[in-house]
Design an enzyme around this catalytic site. Structure first.
Site, PDB file in Angstrom:
ATOM      1  N   VAL A   1       6.304  -6.419  12.657  1.00 16.99           N
ATOM      2  CA  VAL A   1       5.387  -7.378  13.706  1.00 16.99           C
ATOM      3  C   VAL A   1       6.353  -8.335  15.174  1.00 16.99           C
ATOM      4  O   VAL A   1       6.358  -8.680  16.137  1.00 16.99           O
ATOM      5  CB  VAL A   1       4.607  -7.902  13.000  1.00 16.99           C
ATOM      6  CG1 VAL A   1       3.553  -7.327  12.654  1.00 16.99           C
ATOM      7  CG2 VAL A   1       5.139  -9.410  12.495  1.00 16.99           C
TER       8      VAL A   1
ATOM      9  N   ASN B   1      -2.787 -10.811   9.791  1.00 13.54           N
ATOM     10  CA  ASN B   1      -2.017 -10.774   8.945  1.00 13.54           C
ATOM     11  C   ASN B   1      -0.814 -11.652   8.364  1.00 13.54           C
ATOM     12  O   ASN B   1      -0.162 -12.278   7.372  1.00 13.54           O
ATOM     13  CB  ASN B   1      -3.196 -11.049   7.709  1.00 13.54           C
ATOM     14  CG  ASN B   1      -2.387 -11.445   6.674  1.00 13.54           C
ATOM     15  OD1 ASN B   1      -3.134 -12.373   5.955  1.00 13.54           O
ATOM     16  ND2 ASN B   1      -1.813 -10.123   5.924  1.00 13.54           N
TER      17      ASN B   1
ATOM     18  N   SER C   1      -3.744 -21.323   8.666  1.00 15.36           N
ATOM     19  CA  SER C   1      -3.739 -21.950   7.314  1.00 15.36           C
ATOM     20  C   SER C   1      -3.975 -23.192   7.360  1.00 15.36           C
ATOM     21  O   SER C   1      -3.364 -23.075   8.265  1.00 15.36           O
ATOM     22  CB  SER C   1      -2.211 -22.037   7.278  1.00 15.36           C
ATOM     23  OG  SER C   1      -1.578 -23.054   6.010  1.00 15.36           O
TER      24      SER C   1
ATOM     25  N   TYR D   1       6.514 -23.303   8.990  1.00 17.07           N
ATOM     26  CA  TYR D   1       5.900 -21.783   8.464  1.00 17.07           C
ATOM     27  C   TYR D   1       3.998 -22.830   9.425  1.00 17.07           C
ATOM     28  O   TYR D   1       4.054 -22.768   9.727  1.00 17.07           O
ATOM     29  CB  TYR D   1       5.159 -22.721   7.049  1.00 17.07           C
ATOM     30  CG  TYR D   1       4.123 -21.261   6.310  1.00 17.07           C
ATOM     31  CD1 TYR D   1       3.862 -20.748   6.109  1.00 17.07           C
ATOM     32  CD2 TYR D   1       3.088 -22.526   6.082  1.00 17.07           C
ATOM     33  CE1 TYR D   1       2.785 -20.515   6.525  1.00 17.07           C
ATOM     34  CE2 TYR D   1       1.949 -22.181   5.949  1.00 17.07           C
ATOM     35  CZ  TYR D   1       2.251 -20.490   6.146  1.00 17.07           C
ATOM     36  OH  TYR D   1       0.837 -19.904   5.510  1.00 17.07           O
TER      37      TYR D   1
ATOM     38  N   ALA E   1       4.215 -25.528  11.791  1.00 15.52           N
ATOM     39  CA  ALA E   1       4.827 -24.982  13.030  1.00 15.52           C
ATOM     40  C   ALA E   1       3.954 -24.302  13.147  1.00 15.52           C
ATOM     41  O   ALA E   1       3.740 -24.015  14.304  1.00 15.52           O
ATOM     42  CB  ALA E   1       6.085 -25.505  14.054  1.00 15.52           C
ATOM     43  N   SER E   2       4.616 -22.520  13.219  1.00 18.40           N
ATOM     44  CA  SER E   2       4.206 -21.219  13.258  1.00 18.40           C
ATOM     45  C   SER E   2       2.764 -21.091  13.485  1.00 18.40           C
ATOM     46  O   SER E   2       1.234 -20.495  14.645  1.00 18.40           O
ATOM     47  CB  SER E   2       4.557 -20.088  12.038  1.00 18.40           C
ATOM     48  OG  SER E   2       3.781 -20.227  11.264  1.00 18.40           O
ATOM     49  N   LYS E   3       1.218 -22.058  12.023  1.00 15.69           N
ATOM     50  CA  LYS E   3       1.069 -21.842  11.701  1.00 15.69           C
ATOM     51  C   LYS E   3      -0.388 -22.660  13.116  1.00 15.69           C
ATOM     52  O   LYS E   3      -1.832 -22.277  13.124  1.00 15.69           O
ATOM     53  CB  LYS E   3       0.046 -22.188  10.646  1.00 15.69           C
ATOM     54  CG  LYS E   3       0.401 -21.327   9.615  1.00 15.69           C
ATOM     55  CD  LYS E   3      -0.017 -19.633   9.898  1.00 15.69           C
ATOM     56  CE  LYS E   3       1.057 -18.828   8.620  1.00 15.69           C
ATOM     57  NZ  LYS E   3       0.001 -17.300   8.989  1.00 15.69           N
TER      58      LYS E   3
END
Ligand SMILES: NC(=O)c1ccc[n+]([C@@H]2O[C@H](COP(=O)([O-])OP(=O)(O)OC[C@H]3O[C@@H](n4cnc5c(N)ncnc54)[C@H](OP(=O)(O)O)[C@@H]3O)[C@@H](O)[C@H]2O)c1
Length: 259
Positions: free
Chosen positions: A71, A97, A150, A163, A165-167
């Site tokens: 991705v 996902n 999340s 992680y 920050a990404s979510k």
């Protein structure tokens, strides 16, 4: 009388794409979508694992197609979508996902690791959703996009700064996409899981710290992937026809006192 809720949960005649279906939650999402009647394209980098999944689905009488997809590679996405459409038909349901995590505290977090996590978890969602969204909008039949965020989007977990920050980005993306895509009858929602048993979480959940953490969760355990089945089907199907822009936490009560 309105059609039965059980009929509205069915996905017969629909085509779904699940990214990151080679393990963990994505593997289960593919299985439950097939069980509900959808034909499912399963995407990831580890195509050997995808082959095992499609074989099992086909042996049970379902329709599935495995597609190699990183991705973070924008050049590959249009070809992967074209391959899915040729094999299964136009995509009605997209489950974004794919995800990864790097455990490093903020002051030590290396820039390449930041890029890897943000590119996979946030930019990957943007790229795949935009490419599939254009096809859905052009076709005029609507669709459902489910982004896997999340609880880390809203609570400050230590040691997984990129992680988290990404979510949080995925939640913001979900809400903004929902606003813009409603006119095309494309619904966009997010699932925010707490700790679920998977390859991503096993290394931590197996430690003493992990066990102590779970002991503080109100339900005293991690979730099993199949405990996301009901929510996924609700969001993916006509049963959720008025749900858009929602980010639903499913965490056994883990973040009740922190969110
Ligand atoms: N398990 C939990 O407790 C939990 C909690 C909250 C949120 N989540 C989220 O749920 C999703 C699934 O996680 P999981 O727990 O099932 O972890 P997992 O078992 O490690 O699965 C991660 C999946 O993402 C795929 N992936 C990673 N990088 C990719 C890339 N560049 N391109 C395409 N696919 C990629 C992996 O496939 P390949 O390596 O074969 O490409 C794998 O199928 C993730 O977004 C994760 O953040 C999980």
């Amino acid at each position: 009388m309105a059609p039965s809720i059980f009929d509205r949960l069915r996905l017969k005649g629909k085509v779904a794409l699940v990214t990151g279906a080679s393990s963990g939650l994505g593997h289960r999402f593919a299985e439950v979508l097939v069980e509900a009647g959808a034909a499912v394209a399963v995407a990831a980098r580890r195509t050997d694992r995808l082959a095992g999944l499609t074989k099992a689905i086909e042996q049970d009488g379902g329709r599935a197609h495995a597609v190699a997809l990183d991705v973070t590679d924008p050049a590959r996405i249009p070809a992967a979508i074209a391959e899915i459409e040729a094999k299964l038909g136009p995509i009605d349901i997209l489950v974004n996902n794919s995800g990864t995590v790097v455990s490093e505290r903020f002051l030590e977090h290396a820039e390449p690791n930041w890029d890897k996590v943000i590119d996979t978890n946030l930019k990957g969602v943007f790229l795949v959703a935009q490419a599939v969204g254009k096809r859905m909008a052009g076709r005029g039949k609507g669709g459902s996009i489910v982004n896997i965020a999340s609880t880390a989007a809203t609570v400050a977990n230590k040691g997984t700064i990129s992680y988290n920050a990404s979510k949080a980005g995925v939640v913001a993306l979900t809400r903004s996409m929902a606003m813009e895509l409603a006119r095309y009858k494309i619904r966009v929602n997010a699932i925010c899981p707490g700790y679920f048993v998977s390859e991503m979480t096993a290394p931590y959940l197996g430690t003493e710290a992990g066990k102590e953490y779970l002991a503080r969760v109100p339900m005293r355990r991690a979730g099993q992937p199949e405990e996301l089945d009901g929510l996924l089907l609700l969001l993916a199907s006509d049963a959720g026809s008025f749900i858009t822009g929602s980010c639903v936490v499913i965490d056994g009560g883990e973040t009740l006192d922190r969110a």
